[in-house]
Design a protein around this motif. Structure first.
Motif, PDB file in Angstrom:
ATOM      1  N   LYS A 134       0.797  -1.186   0.006  1.00 41.63           N
ATOM      2  CA  LYS A 134      -0.019   0.038  -0.007  1.00 41.63           C
ATOM      3  C   LYS A 134       0.796   1.186  -0.147  1.00 41.63           C
ATOM      4  O   LYS A 134       2.022   1.249   0.865  1.00 41.63           O
ATOM      5  CB  LYS A 134      -0.761  -0.148   1.295  1.00 41.63           C
ATOM      6  N   SER A 135       0.514   1.937  -0.877  1.00 39.80           N
ATOM      7  CA  SER A 135       1.430   3.406  -0.926  1.00 39.80           C
ATOM      8  C   SER A 135       1.133   4.150   0.153  1.00 39.80           C
ATOM      9  O   SER A 135       0.202   4.073   0.911  1.00 39.80           O
ATOM     10  CB  SER A 135       1.341   4.042  -2.127  1.00 39.80           C
ATOM     11  N   ARG A 136       2.075   5.265   0.373  1.00 41.34           N
ATOM     12  CA  ARG A 136       1.725   6.100   1.284  1.00 41.34           C
ATOM     13  C   ARG A 136       0.480   7.080   0.776  1.00 41.34           C
ATOM     14  O   ARG A 136       0.131   6.984  -0.214  1.00 41.34           O
ATOM     15  CB  ARG A 136       2.862   7.186   1.546  1.00 41.34           C
ATOM     16  N   LYS A 137       0.050   8.004   1.653  1.00 42.71           N
ATOM     17  CA  LYS A 137      -1.172   8.586   1.167  1.00 42.71           C
ATOM     18  C   LYS A 137      -0.603   9.858   0.146  1.00 42.71           C
ATOM     19  O   LYS A 137       0.241  10.386   0.216  1.00 42.71           O
ATOM     20  CB  LYS A 137      -1.823   9.546   2.276  1.00 42.71           C
ATOM     21  N   LEU A 138      -0.979   9.426  -1.129  1.00 42.33           N
ATOM     22  CA  LEU A 138      -0.564  10.302  -2.093  1.00 42.33           C
ATOM     23  C   LEU A 138      -1.148  11.636  -2.542  1.00 42.33           C
ATOM     24  O   LEU A 138      -0.727  12.739  -2.805  1.00 42.33           O
ATOM     25  CB  LEU A 138      -0.727   9.635  -3.402  1.00 42.33           C
ATOM     26  N   PHE A 139      -2.462  11.805  -1.901  1.00 40.32           N
ATOM     27  CA  PHE A 139      -3.032  13.049  -2.180  1.00 40.32           C
ATOM     28  C   PHE A 139      -4.357  13.111  -1.190  1.00 40.32           C
ATOM     29  O   PHE A 139      -4.871  12.002  -0.956  1.00 40.32           O
ATOM     30  CB  PHE A 139      -3.811  13.331  -3.773  1.00 40.32           C
ATOM     31  N   ARG A 162     -14.230  15.939  -2.548  1.00 43.14           N
ATOM     32  CA  ARG A 162     -15.512  16.102  -3.469  1.00 43.14           C
ATOM     33  C   ARG A 162     -16.269  17.198  -3.122  1.00 43.14           C
ATOM     34  O   ARG A 162     -16.984  17.861  -4.275  1.00 43.14           O
ATOM     35  CB  ARG A 162     -16.426  14.670  -3.081  1.00 43.14           C
ATOM     36  N   LEU A 207      -8.302  13.946  -1.787  1.00 42.54           N
ATOM     37  CA  LEU A 207      -9.310  14.306  -2.483  1.00 42.54           C
ATOM     38  C   LEU A 207     -10.584  14.942  -1.948  1.00 42.54           C
ATOM     39  O   LEU A 207     -11.251  14.193  -0.678  1.00 42.54           O
ATOM     40  CB  LEU A 207      -9.712  12.938  -3.490  1.00 42.54           C
ATOM     41  N   TYR A 227      -9.231  12.162 -12.204  1.00 39.83           N
ATOM     42  CA  TYR A 227      -8.353  11.346 -12.101  1.00 39.83           C
ATOM     43  C   TYR A 227      -8.351  10.113 -13.005  1.00 39.83           C
ATOM     44  O   TYR A 227      -9.354  10.311 -13.940  1.00 39.83           O
ATOM     45  CB  TYR A 227      -8.629  10.315 -10.747  1.00 39.83           C
ATOM     46  N   THR A 228      -7.291   9.512 -13.341  1.00 43.28           N
ATOM     47  CA  THR A 228      -7.286   8.513 -14.592  1.00 43.28           C
ATOM     48  C   THR A 228      -6.876   7.238 -14.059  1.00 43.28           C
ATOM     49  O   THR A 228      -6.322   7.361 -12.968  1.00 43.28           O
ATOM     50  CB  THR A 228      -6.061   8.987 -15.419  1.00 43.28           C
ATOM     51  N   PHE A 284      -0.335   7.350 -13.016  1.00 44.61           N
ATOM     52  CA  PHE A 284      -1.473   7.731 -13.093  1.00 44.61           C
ATOM     53  C   PHE A 284      -1.636   9.264 -12.918  1.00 44.61           C
ATOM     54  O   PHE A 284      -0.461   9.863 -12.503  1.00 44.61           O
ATOM     55  CB  PHE A 284      -2.581   7.044 -11.935  1.00 44.61           C
ATOM     56  N   GLU A 328     -10.053   6.774  -3.151  1.00 49.24           N
ATOM     57  CA  GLU A 328     -10.203   7.966  -2.921  1.00 49.24           C
ATOM     58  C   GLU A 328      -9.543   8.616  -1.650  1.00 49.24           C
ATOM     59  O   GLU A 328      -9.624   9.703  -1.640  1.00 49.24           O
ATOM     60  CB  GLU A 328     -11.837   8.150  -2.623  1.00 49.24           C
ATOM     61  N   GLU A 329      -9.261   7.883  -0.755  1.00 54.03           N
ATOM     62  CA  GLU A 329      -8.521   8.358   0.233  1.00 54.03           C
ATOM     63  C   GLU A 329      -6.728   8.558  -0.035  1.00 54.03           C
ATOM     64  O   GLU A 329      -6.227   9.191   0.725  1.00 54.03           O
ATOM     65  CB  GLU A 329      -8.469   7.567   1.416  1.00 54.03           C
ATOM     66  N   GLY A 330      -6.488   8.216  -1.633  1.00 55.08           N
ATOM     67  CA  GLY A 330      -5.404   8.786  -1.760  1.00 55.08           C
ATOM     68  C   GLY A 330      -4.047   7.730  -2.003  1.00 55.08           C
ATOM     69  O   GLY A 330      -2.944   7.802  -2.086  1.00 55.08           O
ATOM     70  N   TYR A 331      -4.749   6.211  -1.485  1.00 52.65           N
ATOM     71  CA  TYR A 331      -3.831   5.369  -1.399  1.00 52.65           C
ATOM     72  C   TYR A 331      -3.860   4.487  -2.779  1.00 52.65           C
ATOM     73  O   TYR A 331      -4.933   4.215  -3.227  1.00 52.65           O
ATOM     74  CB  TYR A 331      -4.083   4.342  -0.328  1.00 52.65           C
ATOM     75  N   MET A 332      -2.600   4.077  -3.335  1.00 48.43           N
ATOM     76  CA  MET A 332      -2.634   3.132  -4.091  1.00 48.43           C
ATOM     77  C   MET A 332      -2.208   1.786  -3.523  1.00 48.43           C
ATOM     78  O   MET A 332      -1.285   1.642  -2.734  1.00 48.43           O
ATOM     79  CB  MET A 332      -1.543   3.408  -5.337  1.00 48.43           C
ATOM     80  N   PHE A 333      -2.683   0.793  -3.927  1.00 40.02           N
ATOM     81  CA  PHE A 333      -2.347  -0.710  -3.506  1.00 40.02           C
ATOM     82  C   PHE A 333      -2.500  -1.634  -4.462  1.00 40.02           C
ATOM     83  O   PHE A 333      -2.999  -1.752  -5.578  1.00 40.02           O
ATOM     84  CB  PHE A 333      -3.245  -1.044  -2.425  1.00 40.02           C
ATOM     85  N   GLY A 334      -1.706  -2.851  -4.187  1.00 32.63           N
ATOM     86  CA  GLY A 334      -1.535  -4.044  -5.262  1.00 32.63           C
ATOM     87  C   GLY A 334      -2.336  -5.063  -4.467  1.00 32.63           C
ATOM     88  O   GLY A 334      -2.084  -5.514  -3.269  1.00 32.63           O
TER      89      GLY A 334
END
Lengths: 285, 104
Positions: free
Chosen positions: A84-89, A93, A91, A116-117, A128, B96-102
């Motif tokens: 899981k990545s770090r919090k990238l952004f 709404r 959003l 977003y794409t 992305f 939508e919380e800004g996380y990408m995951f695999g």
């Protein structure tokens, strides 16, 4: 007898020449020489221009037609989150507001502009783009989720991305089409137009040509009635051709891309897509 | 309908605003099957013999592309943005919380 020799002499000559040609052609030395000639020619060509860029080759499983078909094996039910990545952004709404005017207290919210794409993958990197007031391009390691690069575009939104060879291609709302080196993150080339915006479609790269749609800019908005389809040399950014369409061009799909025929195919494609949505399309060349 | 369509072997897959994903025969225009979820769905992607898409109900769905039968679904923590990206061993999603995951 004399007539016969007249005929047979040239005949013998022809047979002799054919025999020599046959021997030369079948000789392995000739074969090797021919191979070396072909190789030399290929190397010279490669020096001039490498293999034509294509967004299909570098993205495993993604077909040129861009119809979201992945030629992979059917995925099993996922069991775990591998990373899981770090919090990238962030959003938002909706943007809420509140305040007081004398004895009157007011509050409410209005929807925010964001887009977003869908992520695309190219040689162990996921890309992305995102728009939340400013445009962003994210590149993450597909094995670990670690961030490789983030690019920010002030006050401009970024189109979906196309990856081909060593480059990432994108269009932006401020009228630029850019090619960025995926390794050094240096700008390879950029085209600037003040009359169109290019964040409305996903670009596609085929046979060394970058194709993307544009929409005429009207201040911060764009005209839904006035679209274009642009084709540029993916290596140099030089424009190959452009067609105007009524209505915004959809994301291009490329079928059997052969350079001189490409325009005709694309026009046909826009017509098909436009017909599908019940729109009338006019192409101007 | 706003999502991009997916097209394979004469069948067009698309998601509508009515929380459903459709499979439509491109020759006849006839509906092959319809898969309904509780909320609006993303652009579907074809991965092998399955059709994968996410819905605003936070589930990632995998549906048999020929029959429209649900093969599996996976509950995500947050709502997913865009459509899934599928490789041979991993499914990548952006939420939508800004996380990408695999997922594997």
């Amino acid at each position: 007898m004399r007539n016969a020799s007249r005929v047979s002499l040239p005949l013998c000559g022809v047979v002799f020449i054919l025999a020599v040609l046959y021997i030369v052609a079948t000789d392995h030395r000739t074969e090797r020489w021919l191979e070396s000639v072909v190789l030399a020619q290929k190397t010279t060509e490669a020096g001039k221009q490498s293999v034509p860029l294509s967004s299909a080759g570098t993205m495993p499983g993604v077909t040129l037609q861009r119809t979201r078909v992945y030629s992979v094996k059917s995925p099993n039910e996922p069991k775990t989150i591998v990373w899981k990545s770090r919090k990238l952004f962030m959003l938002r709404r909706a943007q809420s507001f509140s305040g007081e005017m004398g004895s009157l207290y007011y509050f409410g919210s209005f929807p925010t502009d964001y887009s977003y794409t869908s992520p695309i993958i190219g040689s162990d990197t996921i890309y992305f783009s995102l728009f939340v007031g400013d445009g962003y391009l994210f590149a993450l390691d597909s094995q670990t989720g670690a961030e490789k690069k983030t690019l920010k575009l002030k006050n401009a939104s970024v189109s979906s991305l196309a990856v081909a060879g060593d480059y990432v291609f994108m269009g932006t709302s401020d009228g630029s089409i850019r090619s960025i080196d995926r390794n050094s993150w240096q700008l390879k080339w950029q085209v600037l137009r003040d009359d169109y915006r290019f964040d409305v479609t996903s670009p596609a790269v085929a046979d060394g040509v970058l194709i993307l749609g544009g929409a005429r800019r009207i201040k911060q908005q764009y005209s839904r009635a006035d679209g274009t389809l642009h084709a540029l040399n993916a290596m140099s950014g030089e424009q190959s051709w452009m067609v105007k369409v009524e209505g915004v061009a959809s994301s291009p799909a490329v079928i059997e891309f052969i350079s001189p025929m490409s325009a005709a195919i694309c026009i046909r494609l826009i017509r098909i897509r436009a017909d599908w949505f019940g729109r009338r399309t006019r192409s101007v060349r | 309908m706003r999502a991009t369509v997916a097209l394979e072997n004469g069948v067009l897959y698309c998601s509508g605003r009515d929380n459903s994903v459709y499979a439509i025969d491109t020759n006849t225009g006839a509906e092959r099957w319809l898969f309904e979820t509780r909320k609006v769905c993303s652009t579907p992607v074809i991965a092998g013999s399955l059709l994968c898409f996410v819905s605003a109900d936070r589930f990632l769905y995998a549906v048999d592309a020929t029959t429209g039968q649900e093969k599996w679904k996976y509950k995500c923590q947050n709502e997913v943005l865009g459509s899934p990206t599928v490789t041979d061993d991993t499914i990548y999603l952006l939420d939508e919380e800004g996380y990408m995951f695999g997922l594997r």
